[in-house]
Design a protein around this motif. Structure first.
Motif, mmCIF file in Angstrom:
data_model
loop_
_atom_site.group_PDB
_atom_site.id
_atom_site.type_symbol
_atom_site.label_atom_id
_atom_site.label_comp_id
_atom_site.label_asym_id
_atom_site.label_seq_id
_atom_site.Cartn_x
_atom_site.Cartn_y
_atom_site.Cartn_z
ATOM 1 N N TRP A 48 0.948 -1.290 -0.112
ATOM 2 C CA TRP A 48 -0.146 -0.021 -0.093
ATOM 3 C C TRP A 48 0.878 1.375 -0.056
ATOM 4 O O TRP A 48 0.814 2.148 -0.889
ATOM 5 C CB TRP A 48 -1.044 0.021 1.219
ATOM 6 C CG TRP A 48 -1.554 1.200 1.266
ATOM 7 C CD1 TRP A 48 -1.565 2.121 2.447
ATOM 8 C CD2 TRP A 48 -2.520 1.929 0.333
ATOM 9 N NE1 TRP A 48 -2.158 3.285 2.191
ATOM 10 C CE2 TRP A 48 -2.946 3.235 0.916
ATOM 11 C CE3 TRP A 48 -2.934 1.590 -0.962
ATOM 12 C CZ2 TRP A 48 -3.808 4.099 0.357
ATOM 13 C CZ3 TRP A 48 -3.808 2.558 -1.389
ATOM 14 C CH2 TRP A 48 -4.144 3.668 -0.885
ATOM 15 N N ARG A 49 1.955 1.302 0.791
ATOM 16 C CA ARG A 49 2.704 2.351 0.707
ATOM 17 C C ARG A 49 3.379 2.554 -0.538
ATOM 18 O O ARG A 49 3.617 3.636 -0.915
ATOM 19 C CB ARG A 49 3.813 2.365 2.051
ATOM 20 C CG ARG A 49 3.067 2.271 3.296
ATOM 21 C CD ARG A 49 4.177 2.237 4.420
ATOM 22 N NE ARG A 49 3.712 2.511 5.608
ATOM 23 C CZ ARG A 49 4.004 2.147 6.704
ATOM 24 N NH1 ARG A 49 5.148 1.605 6.854
ATOM 25 N NH2 ARG A 49 3.261 2.525 7.889
ATOM 26 N N VAL A 50 3.821 1.537 -1.150
ATOM 27 C CA VAL A 50 4.479 1.732 -2.432
ATOM 28 C C VAL A 50 3.377 2.203 -3.335
ATOM 29 O O VAL A 50 3.569 3.293 -4.279
ATOM 30 C CB VAL A 50 5.091 0.319 -3.181
ATOM 31 C CG1 VAL A 50 5.328 0.699 -4.568
ATOM 32 C CG2 VAL A 50 6.290 -0.169 -2.329
ATOM 33 N N MET A 51 2.259 1.877 -3.478
ATOM 34 C CA MET A 51 1.051 2.265 -4.326
ATOM 35 C C MET A 51 0.633 3.854 -4.059
ATOM 36 O O MET A 51 0.535 4.701 -4.986
ATOM 37 C CB MET A 51 -0.238 1.379 -4.102
ATOM 38 C CG MET A 51 -0.084 0.091 -4.646
ATOM 39 S SD MET A 51 -1.510 -1.049 -4.356
ATOM 40 C CE MET A 51 -2.643 -0.084 -5.386
ATOM 41 N N THR A 52 0.796 4.154 -2.596
ATOM 42 C CA THR A 52 0.725 5.800 -2.257
ATOM 43 C C THR A 52 1.777 6.689 -2.880
ATOM 44 O O THR A 52 1.536 7.725 -3.474
ATOM 45 C CB THR A 52 0.504 5.995 -0.787
ATOM 46 O OG1 THR A 52 1.783 5.640 -0.418
ATOM 47 C CG2 THR A 52 -0.720 5.404 -0.350
ATOM 48 N N ILE A 53 2.812 6.121 -3.067
ATOM 49 C CA ILE A 53 3.999 6.892 -3.499
ATOM 50 C C ILE A 53 3.831 7.090 -4.996
ATOM 51 O O ILE A 53 4.123 7.863 -5.770
ATOM 52 C CB ILE A 53 5.360 6.191 -3.226
ATOM 53 C CG1 ILE A 53 5.651 6.353 -1.884
ATOM 54 C CG2 ILE A 53 6.584 6.660 -4.088
ATOM 55 C CD1 ILE A 53 5.950 7.920 -1.361
ATOM 56 N N LEU A 54 3.463 5.877 -5.729
ATOM 57 C CA LEU A 54 3.185 5.883 -7.110
ATOM 58 C C LEU A 54 2.112 6.797 -7.587
ATOM 59 O O LEU A 54 2.244 7.197 -8.697
ATOM 60 C CB LEU A 54 3.022 4.381 -7.939
ATOM 61 C CG LEU A 54 4.295 3.460 -7.517
ATOM 62 C CD1 LEU A 54 4.140 2.159 -7.976
ATOM 63 C CD2 LEU A 54 5.688 4.177 -8.088
ATOM 64 N N ALA A 55 1.151 6.701 -6.538
ATOM 65 C CA ALA A 55 -0.062 7.730 -6.879
ATOM 66 C C ALA A 55 0.230 9.222 -6.905
ATOM 67 O O ALA A 55 -0.296 9.936 -7.611
ATOM 68 C CB ALA A 55 -1.066 7.260 -5.825
ATOM 69 N N ARG A 56 1.110 9.311 -5.981
ATOM 70 C CA ARG A 56 1.501 10.803 -5.783
ATOM 71 C C ARG A 56 2.799 10.942 -6.816
ATOM 72 O O ARG A 56 2.631 12.375 -7.035
ATOM 73 C CB ARG A 56 2.113 10.919 -4.658
ATOM 74 C CG ARG A 56 2.558 12.472 -3.980
ATOM 75 C CD ARG A 56 1.391 13.464 -3.951
ATOM 76 N NE ARG A 56 1.936 14.645 -3.518
ATOM 77 C CZ ARG A 56 2.420 15.639 -4.223
ATOM 78 N NH1 ARG A 56 2.460 15.428 -5.501
ATOM 79 N NH2 ARG A 56 2.799 16.682 -3.700
ATOM 80 N N PHE A 57 3.683 10.184 -7.229
ATOM 81 C CA PHE A 57 4.900 10.517 -7.982
ATOM 82 C C PHE A 57 4.895 9.408 -8.979
ATOM 83 O O PHE A 57 5.610 8.473 -8.832
ATOM 84 C CB PHE A 57 6.086 10.489 -7.015
ATOM 85 C CG PHE A 57 6.086 11.620 -6.080
ATOM 86 C CD1 PHE A 57 6.207 12.792 -5.974
ATOM 87 C CD2 PHE A 57 5.633 11.074 -4.524
ATOM 88 C CE1 PHE A 57 6.126 13.756 -4.774
ATOM 89 C CE2 PHE A 57 5.635 11.953 -3.436
ATOM 90 C CZ PHE A 57 6.148 13.238 -3.675
ATOM 91 N N PRO A 58 4.032 9.402 -10.016
ATOM 92 C CA PRO A 58 4.015 8.753 -11.196
ATOM 93 C C PRO A 58 5.368 8.471 -11.658
ATOM 94 O O PRO A 58 6.233 9.408 -11.859
ATOM 95 C CB PRO A 58 2.745 8.950 -12.014
ATOM 96 C CG PRO A 58 2.641 10.435 -11.496
ATOM 97 C CD PRO A 58 3.313 10.600 -10.257
ATOM 98 N N GLU A 59 5.623 7.203 -12.251
ATOM 99 C CA GLU A 59 6.929 6.950 -13.060
ATOM 100 C C GLU A 59 8.228 7.207 -12.239
ATOM 101 O O GLU A 59 9.181 8.036 -12.822
ATOM 102 C CB GLU A 59 6.834 7.628 -14.353
ATOM 103 C CG GLU A 59 5.624 7.153 -15.082
ATOM 104 C CD GLU A 59 5.765 7.417 -16.614
ATOM 105 O OE1 GLU A 59 6.680 7.621 -17.136
ATOM 106 O OE2 GLU A 59 4.588 7.412 -17.225
ATOM 107 N N VAL A 60 8.300 6.427 -11.094
ATOM 108 C CA VAL A 60 9.510 6.604 -10.320
ATOM 109 C C VAL A 60 10.053 5.301 -10.259
ATOM 110 O O VAL A 60 9.289 4.399 -10.422
ATOM 111 C CB VAL A 60 9.143 7.296 -8.798
ATOM 112 C CG1 VAL A 60 8.815 8.726 -8.752
ATOM 113 C CG2 VAL A 60 8.564 6.356 -8.065
#
Length: 149
Positions: A48-60
């Motif tokens: 879930w934490r990974v998903m929240t980062i990807l939602a906020r900062f796509p393509e990292v």
């Protein structure tokens, strides 16, 4: 003769030790939210934490996820692998550079995010409701100060 007044085995007073208290608070809050999405989506806290980062900062990259979350590199790598395998995250190469992969939420990942994020916000509101407005502002300032450079 000089004697040391501190016993050889002086335990920390954990109930007053800031890192311990912050850890307990973080674990308690995270677990209360996690219970809702773990059963429903078979999603770990790290995923879930990974998903929240990807939602906020796509393509990292996964390395950038580690940097933004201060989570263990191996734990993030495993979470990313599970998310990619489950079709929740898409992995591609960055601008044709095969040495650097970038991650983004897939449509399935966004669907889960869009269901879980409101639950997380509700938990945050419930927690912060225990504080008055001045305390919430002060908490933000303190956290910014402690997390800042």
């Amino acid at each position: 003769m000089i004697t040391d007044t501190v016993p050889a085995h002086a335990p920390l007073e954990l109930e007053r030790f800031l890192p311990y208290r912050l850890s307990i608070l973080s674990n308690t809050v995270s677990q209360s939210i996690a219970t809702e999405y773990q059963d429903r989506f078979e999603l770990s806290m790290t995923e879930w934490r990974v998903m929240t980062i990807l939602a906020r900062f796509p393509e990292v990259s996964a390395r950038e996820v580690v940097e933004r979350t201060a989570m263990d590199k191996v734990a993030v790598s495993r979470a990313v692998a599970r998310l990619v395998e489950a079709g929740r995250v898409d992995r591609s190469t960055h601008g044709g550079d095969k040495r650097r992969s970038v991650l983004k939420l897939s449509e399935a990942g966004w669907a889960i995010h869009d269901e879980v994020a409101p639950l997380a916000r509700a938990h945050e509101r419930d927690l912060l409701a225990k504080l008055d407005e001045a305390e919430r502002v002060q908490l933000d300032r303190i956290l910014d100060k402690l997390l800042g450079p």
